[in-house]
Design an enzyme around this catalytic site. Structure first.
Site, short mmCIF file in Angstrom:
data_model
loop_
_atom_site.label_atom_id
_atom_site.label_comp_id
_atom_site.label_asym_id
_atom_site.label_seq_id
_atom_site.Cartn_x
_atom_site.Cartn_y
_atom_site.Cartn_z
CG ASP A 264 -1.96 1.04 1.24
OD1 ASP A 264 -2.77 1.06 0.30
OD2 ASP A 264 -1.99 1.86 2.18
CD GLU B 166 17.57 -13.09 3.75
OE1 GLU B 166 17.15 -13.87 4.65
OE2 GLU B 166 17.94 -11.92 3.98
#
Length: 559
Positions: free
Chosen positions: A223, A273
């Site tokens: 957002d 990751e």
């Protein structure tokens, strides 16, 4: 004659490594509060989403984006977050969330969460600590606090306006009871903006990302992704009224600051990751409101966001030249970064397409609005890149324009007193079955009335009727999605424009799929002979009627 625009590197051949799933995915936006209510309290919930997964799998989307379901006082229906690591009891709990993720993955659907990093709730523990700590404390530096102007500090620190109406500043009462400093909120006073120049803010959100990634989510919709950083000196705006005139306006002093790109590099590294562990990419898609496609492209460079919503198509008028200009700019500037364009026609903040394209106000829009919305859907699904579908668009739902004032919940209404830009009309709970409210939305025996009232004409758009009617919006979306997934011509690849009459667009995708849209009202000769593979409305051989889109397979050469 053909004109050509590149659109990414193309779908890989069977001998190459498969492209990441997100590059051409179609994601269904679930506004949880209005999707399906499993507890018969009139409010949609996570268990309701889980119950609706077979419906979404049958539709043919690749994943879901969930609107905020975190604990919240609901001043902006979840975009005022009080706890980023939990589920509001009205929507369920973490156990139910885990069930939803597992059930989605079991049938091959990705799950994206909505994360709100620009601001939090005024009931967030950090902000409560801030109010108790007083001026000049470390706690206050997590937000934007400043002394007021004027002899007694009674004027806001600058002239910025909030996007939901009114000043962008609110004065607090200090612990000793005296009027004190002001804090910044670009939306409502219940949504204080976080200060991203404070190290602890960035560290906290990295841990929030890891919390949800560890629970198996496939990515995040971000957002206000162009917000976060404000001009460090908080100077006056040259045109403060412009900041308030349109909900979609952008204050250049509070948006699109260069430091924001460092946040997305950090978040991208976190996602990488998790990608390394199983080969499945974790997606970051940003709500990026910036003036040009070229600025938009800066957010999707290879080490930043994977994608960012391209809103220009959503706001383009129903006009062939406007659509082509918009598409050309997106493909040229965004695809050139190595990302793919992320197309949208609607979301929870916009008037529904059937009503928007009708060209005139009305409770249900018009037949013209529905025809244009169907044509626009086929055009979007034929474009290179990814696409997002807002819930209810596949049912052809119009905007609910006549909600009584006393049921409106959008803070824009309470802040401005005006119904202009009020978003409740596109958030009315979905109709699933039956002839009267709650139309199967509430699953219990009592049939609780939905949190926003459904009009009687929702019966014509209920899911059970849409599934039974092969000419419905639902079947158009389903057939388009099935073809999109099965045909390599609708992969990334380039698009080639064909010469066409005015108010007609026609493009070639890959080796021989033609998509044409007649933006006018009169029929024109079809660009390809024979019956279309798929059309948004009746489409006789050799003719493309007004407000209609169609796909053909042809041996037309694109070189």
């Amino acid at each position: 004659m053909l004109s050509t625009l590149p659109a990414g590197t193309g779908r890989p051949s069977p001998t190459t490594t498969a492209a990441p799933w997100w590059r051409d995915a179609v994601i269904y936006q679930v506004y949880v509060r209005s999707f399906l209510d499993s507890t018969d309290d009139g409010i949609g919930d996570l268990a309701g989403v889980r119950a609706g997964l077979p419906y979404l799998k049958k539709l043919g989307v690749d994943g879901i984006w969930l609107s905020p379901f975190y604990p919240s006082p609901q001043h902006d229906h979840g975009y005022d977050v009080a706890d980023y690591r939990a589920v509001d009891p009205v929507y369920g709990d973490l156990t139910e969330f885990d069930r939803l993720v597992c059930a989605s993955h079991r049938i091959g659907l990705k799950v994206l969460l909505d994360i709100v990093p620009n601001h939090c709730s005024s009931e967030h523990p950090w902000f409560r600590e801030t109010l108790a700590a007083g001026p000049g404390t470390e706690a206050r530096s997590r937000f934007h606090f400043a002394p007021g102007r004027g002899a007694d500090g009674s004027e806001p620190p600058n002239n910025w306006r909030a996007m939901f109406g009114g000043p962008a500043w609110t004065r607090v009462t200090e612990p000793d009871g005296t009027p004190g400093e002001w804090y910044l909120h670009l939306f409502t006073p219940e949504q204080p903006d976080l200060n991203w120049r404070h190290q602890e803010v960035g560290d906290e959100f990295e841990q929030v990302l890891r919390f949800w990634l560890d629970r198996g989510v496939d990515g995040f919709r971000i957002d206000v992704a162009a917000g976060l950083f404000k001009h460090p000196e908080l100077p006056d705006s040259e045109d403060p009224e412009a900041d308030e005139r349109s909900r979609d306006s952008v204050n250049p002093l509070a948006w699109n600051q260069p430091e924001v790109h460092g946040v997305w590099r950090r978040w991208r590294a976190v996602c990488e990751e998790y990608t390394a562990g199983d080969g499945e990419h974790r997606l970051l898609v940003g709500e990026v409101s910036v003036p040009t496609a070229r600025e938009h492209a800066l957010y999707v460079r290879p080490d930043e966001l994977h994608q960012a919503f391209f809103f220009d198509l959503l706001s383009a008028p129903w006009d062939a030249a406007a659509f082509r200009t918009t598409i050309d700019a997106a493909v040229r500037d965004i695809a050139g970064t190595g990302s793919t364009v992320t197309w949208v026609l609607n979301n929870h903040d916009q008037v529904r397409t059937v009503t928007r394209y009708a060209g005139e106000p009305g409770v249900e829009g018009s037949g013209l609005g529905a025809a244009r919305a169907r044509a626009a859907a086929l055009l979007m699904l034929a474009l290179p890149g990814a696409a997002y579908v807002y819930q209810g668009e596949e049912l052809g739902l119009p905007e609910v324009l006549d909600l009584p004032d006393d049921v409106l919940t959008d803070p824009i209404f309470s802040r401005t007193g005006s119904r202009k830009h009020v978003r409740d009309g596109c958030r009315v709970p979905l109709p699933w079955s039956g002839h009267a409210s709650p139309f199967g939305f509430s699953q219990g025996a009592a049939g609780a009335q939905p949190w926003l009232p459904q009009p009687s004409w929702f019966a014509d758009h209920a899911t059970d009727r849409a599934l039974a009617d092969t000419s419905s919006f639902w079947h158009l979306y389903r057939e388009g999605l099935q073809l999109r997934r099965s045909m390599p011509q609708l992969g990334e690849g380039p698009l080639h424009w064909l010469e066409t009459p005015p108010q007609v667009l026609a493009m070639v995708r890959g080796d021989g799929l033609v998509c044409a849209v007649n933006f006018g009202s009169d029929p024109v000769p079809a660009p390809v002979p024979g019956a279309p593979l798929l059309a948004s409305g009746p489409c006789p051989d050799g003719v493309l009627p007004g407000a209609t889109a169609a796909w053909w397979i042809t041996d037309l050469k694109t070189a």
